[in-house]
Design an enzyme around this catalytic site. Structure first.
Site, PDB file in Angstrom:
ATOM      1  N   GLU A  77      -8.884 -11.192  -7.978  1.00 48.08           N
ATOM      2  CA  GLU A  77      -8.111  -9.964  -7.745  1.00 48.08           C
ATOM      3  C   GLU A  77      -6.951  -9.842  -8.729  1.00 48.08           C
ATOM      4  O   GLU A  77      -6.639  -8.746  -9.190  1.00 48.08           O
ATOM      5  CB  GLU A  77      -7.638  -9.908  -6.283  1.00 48.08           C
ATOM      6  CG  GLU A  77      -8.827  -9.746  -5.343  1.00 48.08           C
ATOM      7  CD  GLU A  77      -8.464  -9.545  -3.877  1.00 48.08           C
ATOM      8  OE1 GLU A  77      -7.260  -9.519  -3.541  1.00 48.08           O
ATOM      9  OE2 GLU A  77      -9.404  -9.413  -3.068  1.00 48.08           O
ATOM     10  N   LYS A 124       0.838  -1.201   0.000  1.00 47.19           N
ATOM     11  CA  LYS A 124       0.000   0.000   0.000  1.00 47.19           C
ATOM     12  C   LYS A 124       0.882   1.263   0.000  1.00 47.19           C
ATOM     13  O   LYS A 124       2.095   1.190   0.241  1.00 47.19           O
ATOM     14  CB  LYS A 124      -0.932  -0.055   1.214  1.00 47.19           C
ATOM     15  CG  LYS A 124      -1.923  -1.239   1.171  1.00 47.19           C
ATOM     16  CD  LYS A 124      -2.880  -1.211   2.363  1.00 47.19           C
ATOM     17  CE  LYS A 124      -3.888  -2.342   2.307  1.00 47.19           C
ATOM     18  NZ  LYS A 124      -4.891  -2.273   3.404  1.00 47.19           N
ATOM     19  N   TYR A 174     -12.251  -3.645  -3.798  1.00 42.15           N
ATOM     20  CA  TYR A 174     -12.863  -3.655  -2.466  1.00 42.15           C
ATOM     21  C   TYR A 174     -14.384  -3.714  -2.553  1.00 42.15           C
ATOM     22  O   TYR A 174     -15.077  -3.092  -1.741  1.00 42.15           O
ATOM     23  CB  TYR A 174     -12.428  -2.403  -1.690  1.00 42.15           C
ATOM     24  CG  TYR A 174     -11.027  -2.486  -1.105  1.00 42.15           C
ATOM     25  CD1 TYR A 174     -10.644  -3.545  -0.276  1.00 42.15           C
ATOM     26  CD2 TYR A 174     -10.094  -1.474  -1.336  1.00 42.15           C
ATOM     27  CE1 TYR A 174      -9.362  -3.602   0.280  1.00 42.15           C
ATOM     28  CE2 TYR A 174      -8.811  -1.525  -0.780  1.00 42.15           C
ATOM     29  CZ  TYR A 174      -8.459  -2.592   0.025  1.00 42.15           C
ATOM     30  OH  TYR A 174      -7.198  -2.649   0.594  1.00 42.15           O
ATOM     31  N   ASN A 222      -2.043   0.034   6.936  1.00 42.67           N
ATOM     32  CA  ASN A 222      -1.517  -1.254   7.394  1.00 42.67           C
ATOM     33  C   ASN A 222      -0.653  -1.959   6.356  1.00 42.67           C
ATOM     34  O   ASN A 222      -0.585  -3.189   6.322  1.00 42.67           O
ATOM     35  CB  ASN A 222      -2.636  -2.160   7.922  1.00 42.67           C
ATOM     36  CG  ASN A 222      -3.693  -2.459   6.874  1.00 42.67           C
ATOM     37  OD1 ASN A 222      -3.573  -2.017   5.739  1.00 42.67           O
ATOM     38  ND2 ASN A 222      -4.707  -3.210   7.251  1.00 42.67           N
ATOM     39  N   HIS A 276      -1.814  -5.421   1.346  1.00 41.07           N
ATOM     40  CA  HIS A 276      -3.034  -6.189   1.091  1.00 41.07           C
ATOM     41  C   HIS A 276      -2.622  -7.573   0.623  1.00 41.07           C
ATOM     42  O   HIS A 276      -1.697  -7.696  -0.186  1.00 41.07           O
ATOM     43  CB  HIS A 276      -3.882  -5.530  -0.007  1.00 41.07           C
ATOM     44  CG  HIS A 276      -4.941  -6.459  -0.516  1.00 41.07           C
ATOM     45  ND1 HIS A 276      -6.158  -6.598   0.116  1.00 41.07           N
ATOM     46  CD2 HIS A 276      -4.949  -7.353  -1.552  1.00 41.07           C
ATOM     47  CE1 HIS A 276      -6.871  -7.514  -0.520  1.00 41.07           C
ATOM     48  NE2 HIS A 276      -6.164  -7.992  -1.537  1.00 41.07           N
TER      49      HIS A 276
END
Ligand code: IDP
Ligand code: MG
Length: 163
Positions: free
Chosen positions: A141, A15, A55, A128, A131
């Site tokens: 994905e 990220k 998402y 965080n 992913h």
């Protein structure tokens, strides 16, 4: 036993916080050290359309706008990794969603400590670092983020030594 029953591809994205903190090499090394084979890797500026697909299960949740804003706040490094039960094993290496609960030996636990409650109450993006696809969702994905032509089949020492 055939490899096909065990060996799978999964999708991982570093990220924007991982990129901006200069942790791309460090985190990618952990995947390589664990024996995963990199099949594809690129830097991507995420768009609203891509994130709504990626998402889809979270689009209607209260945290979605903040999450999308964070995911667009800089480039992400998208990758496809191959290995035995890759999705499950990478989720284990990445650690709990909430860094404050993640084991310190995981990526989220080692490079973060913030709780989601803190971020939500303080009106801050929850960062965080990584992913990693849930088992069963990886192929979908991969298709959202990569063209098949961007993925590479090649011989790797992991084929012999890490399986
Ligand atoms: P995962 O990334 O471990 O699969 P999910 O529950 O699928 O976790 O959530 C996707 C991402 O959405 C999380 O990694 C985190 O960045 C963000 N997120 C999830 N729940 C919250 C929340 O309650 N507040 C803020 N961000 C959240
Ligand atoms: Mg998830």
């Amino acid at each position: 036993m055939s490899d096909a029953e065990y060996v799978e591809r999964t999708f991982v994205a570093l990220k924007p916080d991982a990129v901006k903190r200069g942790l791309v090499g460090e985190i990618t090394s952990r995947f390589e050290d664990a024996g995963f084979k990199i099949m594809g890797m690129k830097m991507v500026q995420a768009t609203d359309q891509l994130l709504e697909q990626h998402y889809a299960e979270h689009v209607d949740k209260p945290f979605y706008d903040g999450l999308a804003g964070f995911m667009k706040s800089g480039p992400v490094v998208a990758m496809v990794l191959e290995g035995v039960h890759a999705a499950e094993n990478l989720r284990k290496i990445v650690g709990d969603t909430d860094a404050s609960e993640a084991h310190p030996a995981t990526i989220r636990g080692r490079y973060g400590h913030m709780s989601m409650d803190y971020a939500d109450d303080a009106g801050r993006h929850y960062k965080n670092l990584v992913h990693a696809s849930e088992p069963g969702e990886a192929e979908e994905e991969i298709e959202i983020w990569f063209e098949e032509s961007e993925l590479h089949e090649y011989d790797h020492s992991q084929d012999e030594h890490a399986r």
